[in-house]
Design a protein around this motif. Structure first.
Motif, PDB file in Angstrom:
ATOM      1  N   SER A 272      -1.193  51.742   1.112  1.00 14.55           N
ATOM      2  CA  SER A 272      -2.330  52.120   0.269  1.00 14.55           C
ATOM      3  C   SER A 272      -2.008  52.213  -1.210  1.00 14.55           C
ATOM      4  N   ASP A 273      -0.846  52.724  -1.561  1.00 13.29           N
ATOM      5  CA  ASP A 273      -0.513  52.930  -2.968  1.00 13.29           C
ATOM      6  C   ASP A 273       0.081  51.700  -3.648  1.00 13.29           C
ATOM      7  N   GLY A 274       0.390  50.656  -2.889  1.00 11.15           N
ATOM      8  CA  GLY A 274       1.083  49.513  -3.464  1.00 11.15           C
ATOM      9  C   GLY A 274       0.209  48.317  -3.792  1.00 11.15           C
ATOM     10  N   TRP A 275      -1.077  48.394  -3.480  1.00 10.00           N
ATOM     11  CA  TRP A 275      -1.944  47.235  -3.642  1.00 10.00           C
ATOM     12  C   TRP A 275      -3.214  47.604  -4.399  1.00 10.00           C
ATOM     13  N   ALA A 276      -3.855  46.601  -4.962  1.00  9.92           N
ATOM     14  CA  ALA A 276      -5.157  46.745  -5.607  1.00  9.92           C
ATOM     15  C   ALA A 276      -6.115  45.789  -4.915  1.00  9.92           C
ATOM     16  N   HIS A 277      -7.380  46.167  -4.882  1.00 11.31           N
ATOM     17  CA  HIS A 277      -8.414  45.394  -4.188  1.00 11.31           C
ATOM     18  C   HIS A 277      -9.454  44.940  -5.214  1.00 11.31           C
ATOM     19  N   LEU A 278      -9.583  43.628  -5.373  1.00  7.71           N
ATOM     20  CA  LEU A 278     -10.567  43.046  -6.285  1.00  7.71           C
ATOM     21  C   LEU A 278     -11.598  42.274  -5.468  1.00  7.71           C
ATOM     22  N   THR A 279     -12.802  42.145  -6.017  1.00  4.93           N
ATOM     23  CA  THR A 279     -13.818  41.318  -5.375  1.00  4.93           C
ATOM     24  C   THR A 279     -14.359  40.317  -6.382  1.00  4.93           C
ATOM     25  N   LEU A 280     -14.694  39.161  -5.872  1.00  2.00           N
ATOM     26  CA  LEU A 280     -15.366  38.113  -6.650  1.00  2.00           C
ATOM     27  C   LEU A 280     -16.646  37.767  -5.913  1.00  2.00           C
ATOM     28  N   GLU A 281     -17.781  37.974  -6.557  1.00  2.93           N
ATOM     29  CA  GLU A 281     -19.067  37.651  -5.928  1.00  2.93           C
ATOM     30  C   GLU A 281     -19.738  36.538  -6.700  1.00  2.93           C
ATOM     31  N   GLY A 282     -20.312  35.604  -5.964  1.00  2.00           N
ATOM     32  CA  GLY A 282     -20.916  34.422  -6.569  1.00  2.00           C
ATOM     33  C   GLY A 282     -20.103  33.199  -6.164  1.00  2.00           C
ATOM     34  N   ASP A 283     -20.013  32.231  -7.051  1.00  2.00           N
ATOM     35  CA  ASP A 283     -19.270  31.002  -6.764  1.00  2.00           C
ATOM     36  C   ASP A 283     -17.762  31.229  -6.954  1.00  2.00           C
ATOM     37  N   PHE A 284     -17.195  32.036  -6.055  1.00  2.08           N
ATOM     38  CA  PHE A 284     -15.773  32.377  -6.168  1.00  2.08           C
ATOM     39  C   PHE A 284     -14.876  31.166  -5.980  1.00  2.08           C
ATOM     40  N   VAL A 285     -15.319  30.173  -5.229  1.00  2.87           N
ATOM     41  CA  VAL A 285     -14.499  28.983  -4.977  1.00  2.87           C
ATOM     42  C   VAL A 285     -14.211  28.262  -6.288  1.00  2.87           C
ATOM     43  N   ALA A 286     -15.212  28.117  -7.137  1.00  2.24           N
ATOM     44  CA  ALA A 286     -15.019  27.429  -8.420  1.00  2.24           C
ATOM     45  C   ALA A 286     -14.035  28.175  -9.307  1.00  2.24           C
ATOM     46  N   VAL A 287     -14.077  29.497  -9.264  1.00  4.33           N
ATOM     47  CA  VAL A 287     -13.157  30.304 -10.073  1.00  4.33           C
ATOM     48  C   VAL A 287     -11.739  30.209  -9.521  1.00  4.33           C
ATOM     49  N   LEU A 288     -11.593  30.455  -8.227  1.00  9.14           N
ATOM     50  CA  LEU A 288     -10.253  30.470  -7.628  1.00  9.14           C
ATOM     51  C   LEU A 288      -9.611  29.088  -7.579  1.00  9.14           C
ATOM     52  N   ALA A 289     -10.426  28.032  -7.610  1.00  6.29           N
ATOM     53  CA  ALA A 289      -9.877  26.667  -7.611  1.00  6.29           C
ATOM     54  C   ALA A 289      -8.976  26.433  -8.813  1.00  6.29           C
ATOM     55  N   ARG A 290      -9.190  27.201  -9.878  1.00  2.00           N
ATOM     56  CA  ARG A 290      -8.374  27.084 -11.088  1.00  2.00           C
ATOM     57  C   ARG A 290      -7.060  27.853 -10.970  1.00  2.00           C
ATOM     58  N   LEU A 291      -6.932  28.671  -9.926  1.00  2.00           N
ATOM     59  CA  LEU A 291      -5.787  29.584  -9.855  1.00  2.00           C
ATOM     60  C   LEU A 291      -4.914  29.447  -8.617  1.00  2.00           C
ATOM     61  N   VAL A 292      -5.442  28.885  -7.538  1.00  2.00           N
ATOM     62  CA  VAL A 292      -4.661  28.798  -6.302  1.00  2.00           C
ATOM     63  C   VAL A 292      -4.399  27.342  -5.933  1.00  2.00           C
ATOM     64  N   PRO A 293      -3.243  27.060  -5.334  1.00  3.02           N
ATOM     65  CA  PRO A 293      -2.890  25.683  -4.992  1.00  3.02           C
ATOM     66  C   PRO A 293      -3.417  25.254  -3.619  1.00  3.02           C
ATOM     67  N   VAL A 294      -4.629  25.688  -3.284  1.00  6.89           N
ATOM     68  CA  VAL A 294      -5.219  25.407  -1.978  1.00  6.89           C
ATOM     69  C   VAL A 294      -6.655  24.943  -2.201  1.00  6.89           C
ATOM     70  N   ASP A 295      -7.097  23.971  -1.424  1.00  6.76           N
ATOM     71  CA  ASP A 295      -8.484  23.525  -1.496  1.00  6.76           C
ATOM     72  C   ASP A 295      -9.343  24.551  -0.767  1.00  6.76           C
ATOM     73  N   LEU A 296     -10.179  25.259  -1.516  1.00 10.19           N
ATOM     74  CA  LEU A 296     -10.993  26.323  -0.943  1.00 10.19           C
ATOM     75  C   LEU A 296     -12.388  25.868  -0.538  1.00 10.19           C
ATOM     76  N   ARG A 297     -12.698  24.584  -0.696  1.00  6.56           N
ATOM     77  CA  ARG A 297     -14.013  24.114  -0.249  1.00  6.56           C
ATOM     78  C   ARG A 297     -14.125  24.390   1.245  1.00  6.56           C
ATOM     79  N   GLY A 298     -15.178  25.039   1.634  1.00  4.43           N
ATOM     80  CA  GLY A 298     -15.357  25.384   3.042  1.00  4.43           C
ATOM     81  C   GLY A 298     -14.780  26.742   3.403  1.00  4.43           C
TER      82      GLY A 298
END
Length: 176
Positions: free
Chosen positions: A93-119
């Motif tokens: 519990s004390d070692g992590w943070a929890h963030l949320t992305l609402e909306g077109d999160f795939v378009a945002v995360l596509a710029r940051l993760v090396p994985v195809d998130l379509r689908g």
């Protein structure tokens, strides 16, 4: 004796909305790492309305959310103290943070993760690099991604995601 006040990793940070996507810190509550397998663990998880997740998946039950993090390993966002007799359970519990992305999160995360998130959708999870840090990304609702990052990297994760949101919003303004 000083009176200590617990604060979240991003205490005071207001949600950010750009280009129809909202980034916010979510309350983490209790979070446990659960490692193990077998009928006893399955039975104990069943009492929480959960099962040990398959690779790259997550599930919501009456006892919280369980997210795959590796072979025979998962994070339980909820009370995992009842699992201690049947699995290796560690309070995270004390070692992590929890963030949320609402909306077109795939378009945002596509710029940051090396994985195809379509689908990428409800019931799926990934343990992946986000920028230059590690993250657990999971989806429990349509058009919403939950991200778990190390508490010490929460501000960096926020800044990286906000930067990607700014670029995406700017592209949409000019019609790209």
């Amino acid at each position: 004796m000083p009176n200590l006040i617990a604060k979240s990793a991003l205490f005071g940070q207001a949600p950010l909305t750009l280009g129809g996507v909202t980034l916010a810190e979510a309350p983490l509550g209790e979070m446990f790492s659960v490692a193990g397998q077998g009928k006893a663990l399955d039975k104990a998880l069943g009492k929480l309305g959960l099962v040990m997740p398959a690779p790259n998946s997550c599930a919501v039950g009456t006892g919280g959310v369980i997210v795959w993090t590796g072979r025979d390993q998962a994070f339980l966002l909820g009370d995992g103290s009842t699992l201690a007799e049947v699995a290796a359970v560690t309070d995270q519990s004390d070692g992590w943070a929890h963030l949320t992305l609402e909306g077109d999160f795939v378009a945002v995360l596509a710029r940051l993760v090396p994985v195809d998130l379509r689908g990428f959708g409800v019931g799926q999870a990934l343990r992946v690099g986000l920028g230059h840090m590690q993250a657990v990304i999971f989806c429990t609702a349509a058009a919403r991604a939950d991200l778990l990052v190390f508490r010490s990297m929460a501000r960096t994760a926020w800044d990286e995601i906000a930067h990607a949101m700014q670029h995406l919003a700017a592209r949409r303004v000019v019609g790209l």
